[in-house]
Design a protein around this motif. Structure first.
Motif, PDB file in Angstrom:
ATOM      1  N   ILE A 282       0.875  -1.183   0.000  1.00 25.45           N
ATOM      2  CA  ILE A 282       0.000   0.000   0.000  1.00 25.45           C
ATOM      3  C   ILE A 282       0.905   1.224   0.000  1.00 25.45           C
ATOM      4  O   ILE A 282       1.894   1.270   0.732  1.00 25.45           O
ATOM      5  CB  ILE A 282      -0.861   0.046   1.291  1.00 25.45           C
ATOM      6  CG1 ILE A 282      -1.742  -1.190   1.431  1.00 25.45           C
ATOM      7  CG2 ILE A 282      -1.652   1.341   1.379  1.00 25.45           C
ATOM      8  CD1 ILE A 282      -2.987  -1.193   0.599  1.00 25.45           C
ATOM      9  N   ARG A 283       0.560   2.201  -0.825  1.00 29.08           N
ATOM     10  CA  ARG A 283       1.292   3.475  -0.762  1.00 29.08           C
ATOM     11  C   ARG A 283       0.331   4.533  -0.206  1.00 29.08           C
ATOM     12  O   ARG A 283      -0.775   4.719  -0.730  1.00 29.08           O
ATOM     13  CB  ARG A 283       1.771   3.882  -2.155  1.00 29.08           C
ATOM     14  CG  ARG A 283       2.580   5.174  -2.158  1.00 29.08           C
ATOM     15  CD  ARG A 283       1.755   6.351  -2.537  1.00 29.08           C
ATOM     16  NE  ARG A 283       2.424   7.597  -2.206  1.00 29.08           N
ATOM     17  CZ  ARG A 283       2.289   8.723  -2.885  1.00 29.08           C
ATOM     18  NH1 ARG A 283       1.492   8.784  -3.909  1.00 29.08           N
ATOM     19  NH2 ARG A 283       2.901   9.809  -2.499  1.00 29.08           N
ATOM     20  N   ILE A 284       0.759   5.165   0.871  1.00 28.76           N
ATOM     21  CA  ILE A 284      -0.059   6.254   1.415  1.00 28.76           C
ATOM     22  C   ILE A 284       0.747   7.546   1.427  1.00 28.76           C
ATOM     23  O   ILE A 284       1.975   7.523   1.494  1.00 28.76           O
ATOM     24  CB  ILE A 284      -0.583   5.962   2.852  1.00 28.76           C
ATOM     25  CG1 ILE A 284       0.569   5.609   3.816  1.00 28.76           C
ATOM     26  CG2 ILE A 284      -1.642   4.883   2.832  1.00 28.76           C
ATOM     27  CD1 ILE A 284       0.166   5.558   5.277  1.00 28.76           C
ATOM     28  N   ASN A 285       0.047   8.644   1.367  1.00 25.32           N
ATOM     29  CA  ASN A 285       0.673   9.966   1.417  1.00 25.32           C
ATOM     30  C   ASN A 285       0.328  10.590   2.760  1.00 25.32           C
ATOM     31  O   ASN A 285      -0.838  10.913   3.017  1.00 25.32           O
ATOM     32  CB  ASN A 285       0.126  10.814   0.262  1.00 25.32           C
ATOM     33  CG  ASN A 285       0.781  12.173   0.186  1.00 25.32           C
ATOM     34  OD1 ASN A 285       1.314  12.670   1.179  1.00 25.32           O
ATOM     35  ND2 ASN A 285       0.737  12.783  -0.988  1.00 25.32           N
ATOM     36  N   PRO A 286       1.320  10.741   3.653  1.00 21.01           N
ATOM     37  CA  PRO A 286       1.001  11.259   4.985  1.00 21.01           C
ATOM     38  C   PRO A 286       0.366  12.641   4.948  1.00 21.01           C
ATOM     39  O   PRO A 286      -0.342  13.023   5.880  1.00 21.01           O
ATOM     40  CB  PRO A 286       2.352  11.280   5.707  1.00 21.01           C
ATOM     41  CG  PRO A 286       3.400  11.093   4.681  1.00 21.01           C
ATOM     42  CD  PRO A 286       2.757  10.475   3.477  1.00 21.01           C
ATOM     43  N   GLY A 287       0.609  13.370   3.857  1.00 25.00           N
ATOM     44  CA  GLY A 287       0.054  14.726   3.750  1.00 25.00           C
ATOM     45  C   GLY A 287      -1.457  14.750   3.627  1.00 25.00           C
ATOM     46  O   GLY A 287      -2.091  15.771   3.885  1.00 25.00           O
ATOM     47  N   ASN A 288      -2.066  13.638   3.214  1.00 27.20           N
ATOM     48  CA  ASN A 288      -3.521  13.702   3.020  1.00 27.20           C
ATOM     49  C   ASN A 288      -4.303  12.499   3.547  1.00 27.20           C
ATOM     50  O   ASN A 288      -5.505  12.425   3.349  1.00 27.20           O
ATOM     51  CB  ASN A 288      -3.851  13.948   1.535  1.00 27.20           C
ATOM     52  CG  ASN A 288      -3.379  12.816   0.639  1.00 27.20           C
ATOM     53  OD1 ASN A 288      -3.364  11.654   1.032  1.00 27.20           O
ATOM     54  ND2 ASN A 288      -3.007  13.156  -0.580  1.00 27.20           N
ATOM     55  N   ILE A 289      -3.630  11.560   4.213  1.00 26.81           N
ATOM     56  CA  ILE A 289      -4.367  10.378   4.672  1.00 26.81           C
ATOM     57  C   ILE A 289      -5.160  10.665   5.944  1.00 26.81           C
ATOM     58  O   ILE A 289      -6.109   9.963   6.274  1.00 26.81           O
ATOM     59  CB  ILE A 289      -3.423   9.151   4.850  1.00 26.81           C
ATOM     60  CG1 ILE A 289      -4.229   7.839   4.779  1.00 26.81           C
ATOM     61  CG2 ILE A 289      -2.609   9.221   6.122  1.00 26.81           C
ATOM     62  CD1 ILE A 289      -4.691   7.457   3.428  1.00 26.81           C
TER      63      ILE A 289
ATOM     64  N   ASP B 185      -5.308   7.975  14.011  1.00 19.03           N
ATOM     65  CA  ASP B 185      -6.103   6.750  14.190  1.00 19.03           C
ATOM     66  C   ASP B 185      -6.479   6.139  12.837  1.00 19.03           C
ATOM     67  O   ASP B 185      -6.655   4.933  12.720  1.00 19.03           O
ATOM     68  CB  ASP B 185      -7.331   7.017  15.070  1.00 19.03           C
ATOM     69  CG  ASP B 185      -8.186   8.143  14.541  1.00 19.03           C
ATOM     70  OD1 ASP B 185      -7.657   8.959  13.769  1.00 19.03           O
ATOM     71  OD2 ASP B 185      -9.375   8.197  14.889  1.00 19.03           O
ATOM     72  N   LYS B 186      -6.549   6.976  11.793  1.00 20.46           N
ATOM     73  CA  LYS B 186      -6.849   6.439  10.450  1.00 20.46           C
ATOM     74  C   LYS B 186      -5.636   5.691   9.916  1.00 20.46           C
ATOM     75  O   LYS B 186      -5.752   4.626   9.297  1.00 20.46           O
ATOM     76  CB  LYS B 186      -7.245   7.575   9.507  1.00 20.46           C
ATOM     77  CG  LYS B 186      -8.580   8.160   9.915  1.00 20.46           C
ATOM     78  CD  LYS B 186      -8.950   9.368   9.130  1.00 20.46           C
ATOM     79  CE  LYS B 186     -10.290   9.890   9.638  1.00 20.46           C
ATOM     80  NZ  LYS B 186     -10.529  11.266   9.263  1.00 20.46           N
ATOM     81  N   VAL B 187      -4.455   6.253  10.174  1.00 16.67           N
ATOM     82  CA  VAL B 187      -3.221   5.570   9.751  1.00 16.67           C
ATOM     83  C   VAL B 187      -3.102   4.238  10.495  1.00 16.67           C
ATOM     84  O   VAL B 187      -2.731   3.217   9.910  1.00 16.67           O
ATOM     85  CB  VAL B 187      -1.980   6.465  10.006  1.00 16.67           C
ATOM     86  CG1 VAL B 187      -0.698   5.726   9.643  1.00 16.67           C
ATOM     87  CG2 VAL B 187      -2.096   7.764   9.227  1.00 16.67           C
ATOM     88  N   ARG B 188      -3.498   4.260  11.774  1.00 16.10           N
ATOM     89  CA  ARG B 188      -3.424   3.008  12.561  1.00 16.10           C
ATOM     90  C   ARG B 188      -4.312   1.926  11.958  1.00 16.10           C
ATOM     91  O   ARG B 188      -3.957   0.753  11.946  1.00 16.10           O
ATOM     92  CB  ARG B 188      -3.841   3.273  14.023  1.00 16.10           C
ATOM     93  CG  ARG B 188      -2.744   3.968  14.800  1.00 16.10           C
ATOM     94  CD  ARG B 188      -3.007   3.953  16.294  1.00 16.10           C
ATOM     95  NE  ARG B 188      -2.116   4.893  16.932  1.00 16.10           N
ATOM     96  CZ  ARG B 188      -2.443   6.130  17.316  1.00 16.10           C
ATOM     97  NH1 ARG B 188      -3.679   6.569  17.177  1.00 16.10           N
ATOM     98  NH2 ARG B 188      -1.552   6.934  17.856  1.00 16.10           N
ATOM     99  N   GLU B 189      -5.461   2.316  11.441  1.00 16.70           N
ATOM    100  CA  GLU B 189      -6.352   1.336  10.794  1.00 16.70           C
ATOM    101  C   GLU B 189      -5.682   0.725   9.564  1.00 16.70           C
ATOM    102  O   GLU B 189      -5.794  -0.464   9.300  1.00 16.70           O
ATOM    103  CB  GLU B 189      -7.675   2.009  10.376  1.00 16.70           C
ATOM    104  CG  GLU B 189      -8.576   2.367  11.533  1.00 16.70           C
ATOM    105  CD  GLU B 189      -8.974   1.156  12.378  1.00 16.70           C
ATOM    106  OE1 GLU B 189      -9.209   0.066  11.823  1.00 16.70           O
ATOM    107  OE2 GLU B 189      -9.010   1.296  13.617  1.00 16.70           O
ATOM    108  N   VAL B 190      -4.964   1.569   8.817  1.00 20.93           N
ATOM    109  CA  VAL B 190      -4.254   1.074   7.630  1.00 20.93           C
ATOM    110  C   VAL B 190      -3.170   0.087   8.065  1.00 20.93           C
ATOM    111  O   VAL B 190      -3.000  -0.990   7.477  1.00 20.93           O
ATOM    112  CB  VAL B 190      -3.636   2.247   6.826  1.00 20.93           C
ATOM    113  CG1 VAL B 190      -2.839   1.727   5.634  1.00 20.93           C
ATOM    114  CG2 VAL B 190      -4.719   3.215   6.366  1.00 20.93           C
ATOM    115  N   VAL B 191      -2.444   0.449   9.127  1.00 19.93           N
ATOM    116  CA  VAL B 191      -1.372  -0.423   9.629  1.00 19.93           C
ATOM    117  C   VAL B 191      -1.948  -1.771  10.050  1.00 19.93           C
ATOM    118  O   VAL B 191      -1.409  -2.825   9.713  1.00 19.93           O
ATOM    119  CB  VAL B 191      -0.640   0.241  10.825  1.00 19.93           C
ATOM    120  CG1 VAL B 191       0.336  -0.728  11.477  1.00 19.93           C
ATOM    121  CG2 VAL B 191       0.091   1.489  10.361  1.00 19.93           C
ATOM    122  N   LYS B 192      -3.072  -1.728  10.755  1.00 17.70           N
ATOM    123  CA  LYS B 192      -3.699  -2.965  11.225  1.00 17.70           C
ATOM    124  C   LYS B 192      -4.019  -3.878  10.022  1.00 17.70           C
ATOM    125  O   LYS B 192      -3.730  -5.076  10.040  1.00 17.70           O
ATOM    126  CB  LYS B 192      -4.986  -2.615  11.993  1.00 17.70           C
ATOM    127  CG  LYS B 192      -5.195  -3.548  13.142  1.00 17.70           C
ATOM    128  CD  LYS B 192      -6.344  -3.321  14.088  1.00 17.70           C
ATOM    129  CE  LYS B 192      -7.357  -2.300  13.938  1.00 17.70           C
ATOM    130  NZ  LYS B 192      -8.535  -2.274  14.661  1.00 17.70           N
TER     131      LYS B 192
END
Ligand code: SF4
Length: 360
Positions: A99-106, A110-117
């Protein structure tokens, strides 16, 4: 040439980082909701040597296509996610390889944590893709007057903040990219990050431009980093058929002696002495070799020369494995510096192809 030893991260069948070869990536420019067009393009890219492919995931319909795309292709599939963390979760569920995410707009932590999970459960890595144009810091300073070094510092800080967030969740399968649309900021940011972390770097100059301008910019930016041992995987971003992005990426790696892929075709620029059509011949050879996987494989690592005249041609082509130096409507066939025979200009391309077919 490679000096930075980064940690190894697996993306499907590919391992990025460590002592693994620098891999070549591209991104589809099809609508991911159009299954047929996307799969067809990925197959063309696989044929061109693309090793990891990324697709845009603009909405849930695109995310739900990822499983079927993945099953239809042979290279690792990366889902490119902006804004909506739920698309990343669905992409992981669909079986993508990264998965590629952009920290500037994700969004929030807690939303990033859901992606990590979701990525942990699917055992796939995450690329934190920081682009100069979408930094969080730009929300506070919309028209900054930062120097390239200051830009680099901010890009690296935002990448490392995100890395720490992932690592606090016990997640270490991370790749980072730090891209700007110019060489100075791209190189400065990647060198700074490389000095601070062993996380593998996906390098490229973003929005590099048209085929010519973008290839020059990318070659310099990516080349400067690779000569310093920084860069584990690359993408050349061009406003062009993605197949040409892959071709350009291999030419960069070949020019730096980091990968072998297809022949090293050398040809002279021609001048007033030239009485044959060198440009047409070299383009035909290139088109035939790169459209035929057998020719591509057999010619890999071979230096093949097409020179415009016998004044300088034989000398310049001396260290080629084989090639031709032109005369008037004909040319001298040369193998490792030895003049072997005379070949009519109309037979040059076929003679080169015949010779490649004899190679093992
Ligand atoms: S090889 Fe001959 S035709 Fe080609 S640039 Fe040199 S002198 Fe001119």
């Amino acid at each position: 040439m490679r000096v930075r030893k980064s940690r190894v991260v697996k993306v499907g069948k590919f391992a990025i980082g460590g002592t693994n070869p620098v891999s070549v990536q591209s991104m589809c420019n099809t609508d991911t909701r159009d299954l047929r067009a996307t799969i067809d393009q990925i197959r063309r890219l696989e044929h061109a040597g693309c090793e990891i492919i990324r697709v845009a995931v603009p909405d849930m319909a695109a995310a739900r296509n990822l499983g079927r795309i993945r099953k239809a292709i042979d290279i690792p599939l990366v889902a490119d996610i902006h804004f909506d963390w739920r698309l990343a979760v669905e992409a992981a569920r669909q079986g993508v390889d990264k998965i590629r995410i952009n920290p500037g707009n994700i969004g929030e932590k807690d939303k990033v944590r859901e992606v990590v999970k979701a990525c942990k459960a699917a055992r796939i890595p995450i690329r934190i893709g920081v682009n100069a144009g979408s930094l969080k810091a730009l929300k506070k300073t919309p028209a900054p007057r930062w120097t390239p070094r200051e830009w680099a510092g901010i890009m690296v800080k935002e990448a490392l903040d995100e890395v720490r967030l992932l690592e606090r969740e016990g997640f270490g399968d991370i790749v980072v990219s730090l891209k700007a649309d110019d060489i100075e900021r791209t190189v400065a940011a990647n060198l700074l990050f490389a000095a601070k972390s062993d996380i593998p770097l996906h390098v490229g100059v973003t929005e590099a431009g048209s085929f010519l301008a973008g290839t020059v910019k990318s070659s310099l930016g990516i080349g400067l980093l690779l000569t310093k041992g920084v860069g584990d995987t690359i993408r050349v971003s061009l406003t062009e058929d993605p197949v040409m992005q892959v071709r350009a990426a291999y030419e960069i790696l070949k020019a730096l002696g980091l990968r072998q892929y297809g022949p090293n075709l050398i040809s002279c620029p021609t001048c007033g002495r030239c009485q044959v059509n060198v440009e047409k011949v070299i383009k035909e050879i290139e088109a035939r070799v790169y459209s035929d996987s057998t020719l591509l494989r057999r010619s890999t690592g071979k230096k093949i020369a097409v020179m415009g005249c016998v004044v300088n041609g034989p000398g310049e082509a001396r260290d080629a494995d084989f090639g031709i130096a032109g005369g008037k409507g004909r040319g001298i066939w040369i193998e490792r510096g030895k003049q072997i025979k005379v070949v009519k200009e109309s037979d040059w391309v076929n003679e080169v192809i015949r010779k490649i077919r004899t190679l093992r």
